[in-house]
Design a protein around this motif. Structure first.
Motif, short mmCIF file in Angstrom:
data_model
loop_
_atom_site.label_atom_id
_atom_site.label_comp_id
_atom_site.label_asym_id
_atom_site.label_seq_id
_atom_site.Cartn_x
_atom_site.Cartn_y
_atom_site.Cartn_z
N ARG A 189 0.53 -1.29 0.00
CA ARG A 189 -0.10 -0.05 -0.04
C ARG A 189 0.77 1.23 0.56
NH1 ARG A 189 -2.51 3.69 3.56
NH2 ARG A 189 -1.16 2.40 4.76
N SER A 190 1.77 1.49 0.83
CA SER A 190 2.91 2.26 0.64
C SER A 190 4.30 2.20 0.56
CB SER A 190 2.22 3.18 2.35
OG SER A 190 3.17 2.11 3.05
N SER A 191 4.43 1.10 0.50
CA SER A 191 5.91 0.52 0.28
C SER A 191 6.10 -0.40 -0.93
CB SER A 191 5.74 -0.45 1.12
OG SER A 191 5.58 -1.63 1.12
N LEU A 192 7.30 -0.73 -1.13
CA LEU A 192 7.74 -0.88 -2.36
C LEU A 192 9.00 -1.72 -1.79
CD1 LEU A 192 7.24 -1.29 -5.69
CD2 LEU A 192 8.45 0.55 -6.07
N THR A 193 8.40 -3.18 -2.61
CA THR A 193 10.08 -3.92 -2.16
C THR A 193 10.82 -4.60 -3.86
OG1 THR A 193 8.93 -4.76 -0.48
CG2 THR A 193 10.98 -6.32 -1.41
N ILE A 194 11.87 -4.02 -3.09
CA ILE A 194 12.90 -4.75 -4.57
C ILE A 194 14.19 -5.61 -4.82
CG2 ILE A 194 14.40 -3.37 -6.36
CD1 ILE A 194 12.44 -0.47 -5.76
N THR A 195 14.40 -6.11 -5.40
CA THR A 195 15.56 -6.77 -6.28
C THR A 195 16.40 -5.93 -6.43
OG1 THR A 195 14.51 -8.87 -6.14
CG2 THR A 195 16.07 -9.09 -6.64
N CYS A 196 18.44 -6.13 -6.25
CA CYS A 196 19.42 -6.19 -7.01
C CYS A 196 20.02 -6.82 -6.69
CB CYS A 196 19.35 -4.59 -6.18
SG CYS A 196 20.56 -3.97 -7.10
N VAL A 197 20.16 -7.28 -8.11
CA VAL A 197 21.80 -8.08 -8.83
C VAL A 197 22.73 -6.83 -9.38
CG1 VAL A 197 22.86 -9.24 -10.43
CG2 VAL A 197 20.29 -10.05 -9.28
N ILE B 168 28.15 -9.94 -8.40
CA ILE B 168 29.61 -10.17 -7.71
C ILE B 168 28.15 -9.82 -6.38
CG2 ILE B 168 30.55 -8.20 -6.85
CD1 ILE B 168 30.81 -6.75 -10.22
N CYS B 169 26.90 -9.25 -6.11
CA CYS B 169 27.10 -9.24 -5.44
C CYS B 169 25.30 -9.21 -5.31
CB CYS B 169 26.52 -7.90 -4.57
SG CYS B 169 25.81 -7.36 -2.96
N VAL B 170 24.45 -9.45 -4.32
CA VAL B 170 22.83 -9.26 -4.87
C VAL B 170 21.90 -9.42 -3.32
CG1 VAL B 170 20.65 -11.72 -5.44
CG2 VAL B 170 22.58 -11.63 -6.43
N ALA B 171 21.49 -7.82 -3.30
CA ALA B 171 20.93 -7.76 -2.19
C ALA B 171 19.23 -8.35 -2.63
CB ALA B 171 21.04 -6.19 -2.20
N ASP B 172 18.56 -8.90 -2.08
CA ASP B 172 16.75 -8.84 -1.90
C ASP B 172 16.27 -8.22 -0.54
OD1 ASP B 172 14.92 -10.62 -3.26
OD2 ASP B 172 15.44 -12.59 -1.86
#
Length: 131
Positions: free
Chosen positions: A77-85, A95-99
Protein backbone atom coordinates in the motif's frame (compact mmCIF):
# COMPACT_ATOMS: atom_id res chain seq x y z
CA UNK A 1 15.68 -8.45 -14.88
CA UNK A 2 17.11 -5.63 -16.92
CA UNK A 3 20.58 -4.21 -16.34
CA UNK A 4 20.50 -0.54 -17.18
CA UNK A 5 22.80 1.36 -14.83
CA UNK A 6 26.57 1.02 -14.72
CA UNK A 7 29.51 2.26 -12.66
CA UNK A 8 33.24 2.17 -13.18
CA UNK A 9 35.25 0.86 -10.21
CA UNK A 10 37.75 3.59 -9.39
CA UNK A 11 40.76 3.56 -7.01
CA UNK A 12 38.82 5.30 -4.22
CA UNK A 13 36.22 2.45 -4.34
CA UNK A 14 38.75 -0.20 -3.30
CA UNK A 15 39.45 -1.79 0.07
CA UNK A 16 42.90 -2.56 1.52
CA UNK A 17 43.05 -5.79 -0.51
CA UNK A 18 42.53 -3.98 -3.83
CA UNK A 19 38.97 -5.15 -4.49
CA UNK A 20 35.70 -3.24 -4.44
CA UNK A 21 34.85 -2.22 -0.87
CA UNK A 22 31.63 -3.84 0.36
CA UNK A 23 30.44 -0.59 1.92
CA UNK A 24 30.78 1.20 -1.41
CA UNK A 25 28.73 -1.40 -3.25
CA UNK A 26 26.01 -1.17 -0.57
CA UNK A 27 25.96 2.62 -0.99
CA UNK A 28 25.56 2.19 -4.74
CA UNK A 29 22.80 -0.41 -4.29
CA UNK A 30 20.82 1.89 -2.00
CA UNK A 31 21.17 4.79 -4.43
CA UNK A 32 20.32 2.74 -7.54
CA UNK A 33 17.37 1.06 -5.81
CA UNK A 34 16.04 4.45 -4.69
CA UNK A 35 16.27 5.84 -8.24
CA UNK A 36 14.51 2.73 -9.59
CA UNK A 37 11.76 2.88 -6.92
CA UNK A 38 11.18 6.60 -7.38
CA UNK A 39 10.88 6.12 -11.16
CA UNK A 40 8.45 3.24 -10.67
CA UNK A 41 6.26 5.17 -8.24
CA UNK A 42 6.82 8.55 -9.87
CA UNK A 43 7.55 9.92 -6.40
CA UNK A 44 10.52 11.44 -4.59
CA UNK A 45 9.37 11.03 -0.99
CA UNK A 46 10.75 7.55 -0.34
CA UNK A 47 12.88 6.24 2.48
CA UNK A 48 14.81 2.99 2.76
CA UNK A 49 13.13 0.90 5.45
CA UNK A 50 14.88 -2.43 5.09
CA UNK A 51 17.56 -4.23 3.12
CA UNK A 52 17.28 -7.99 3.55
CA UNK A 53 19.74 -10.72 2.62
CA UNK A 54 22.93 -9.53 0.94
CA UNK A 55 25.15 -12.11 -0.67
CA UNK A 56 28.61 -11.29 -2.00
CA UNK A 57 29.54 -13.84 -4.65
CA UNK A 58 32.72 -12.56 -6.33
CA UNK A 59 35.00 -9.53 -6.29
CA UNK A 60 35.30 -6.54 -8.58
CA UNK A 61 38.55 -4.69 -9.19
CA UNK A 62 39.77 -1.31 -10.37
CA UNK A 63 38.72 -0.73 -13.97
CA UNK A 64 35.83 -3.20 -13.86
CA UNK A 65 32.45 -1.96 -15.03
CA UNK A 66 29.65 -3.14 -12.75
CA UNK A 67 26.00 -3.02 -13.71
CA UNK A 68 22.83 -3.01 -11.67
CA UNK A 69 19.80 -5.12 -12.40
CA UNK A 70 16.66 -4.15 -10.53
CA UNK A 71 13.15 -5.49 -10.45
CA UNK A 72 10.03 -5.04 -8.39
CA UNK A 73 9.41 -7.98 -6.12
CA UNK A 74 6.27 -6.73 -4.40
CA UNK A 75 4.14 -3.59 -4.16
CA UNK A 76 2.38 -2.82 -0.90
CA UNK A 77 0.00 0.00 0.00
CA UNK A 78 2.80 2.42 0.91
CA UNK A 79 5.86 0.26 0.19
CA UNK A 80 7.79 -1.17 -2.71
CA UNK A 81 10.09 -4.18 -2.38
CA UNK A 82 12.94 -4.52 -4.87
CA UNK A 83 15.63 -7.04 -5.72
CA UNK A 84 19.02 -5.82 -6.98
CA UNK A 85 21.71 -7.87 -8.70
CA UNK A 86 25.13 -6.32 -9.25
CA UNK A 87 27.28 -8.04 -11.84
CA UNK A 88 30.46 -7.55 -13.82
CA UNK A 89 29.49 -6.06 -17.19
CA UNK A 90 32.08 -8.03 -19.14
CA UNK A 91 32.09 -11.44 -17.43
CA UNK A 92 28.38 -11.38 -16.42
CA UNK A 93 29.38 -12.87 -13.04
CA UNK A 94 27.24 -11.78 -10.11
CA UNK A 95 29.20 -9.69 -7.66
CA UNK A 96 26.42 -9.14 -5.15
CA UNK A 97 22.71 -9.84 -4.73
CA UNK A 98 20.58 -7.70 -2.41
CA UNK A 99 17.11 -9.07 -1.87
CA UNK A 100 14.11 -7.49 -0.17
CA UNK A 101 15.06 -3.82 -0.39
CA UNK A 102 12.00 -2.07 0.99
CA UNK A 103 11.18 1.57 0.33
CA UNK A 104 8.29 3.36 2.01
CA UNK A 105 6.46 6.29 0.46
CA UNK A 106 6.11 9.07 3.03
CA UNK A 107 4.26 12.35 3.24
CA UNK A 108 6.98 15.03 2.85
CA UNK A 109 5.45 17.20 5.59
CA UNK A 110 4.46 14.69 8.28
CA UNK A 111 7.14 12.11 7.40
CA UNK A 112 4.50 9.40 7.93
CA UNK A 113 3.85 6.48 5.54
CA UNK A 114 1.28 7.33 2.91
CA UNK A 115 -0.20 5.27 0.06
CA UNK A 116 1.72 5.59 -3.19
CA UNK A 117 -1.34 4.79 -5.31
CA UNK A 118 0.29 2.19 -7.59
CA UNK A 119 -0.49 -1.48 -8.03
CA UNK A 120 2.00 -4.14 -9.02
CA UNK A 121 0.30 -4.41 -12.41
CA UNK A 122 0.88 -0.69 -13.04
CA UNK A 123 4.62 -0.89 -12.44
CA UNK A 124 6.83 -1.29 -15.47
CA UNK A 125 10.60 -1.58 -15.87
CA UNK A 126 10.40 0.85 -18.81
CA UNK A 127 9.79 3.65 -16.25
CA UNK A 128 13.49 3.29 -15.47
CA UNK A 129 14.76 2.91 -19.02
CA UNK A 130 17.66 5.13 -20.05
CA UNK A 131 16.88 7.08 -23.22
Amino acid sequence: MRFLSRRLVMPNDLNFAGSLFGGRILEWIDEEAYIFASCQLEAKSLVTKHIGAITFETSAFQGDVVEFGLQVKKAGRSSLTITCVVRNKHTKQNICVADDIVFVHIDPDTRQPTPHGKTEAELDDSNYEID
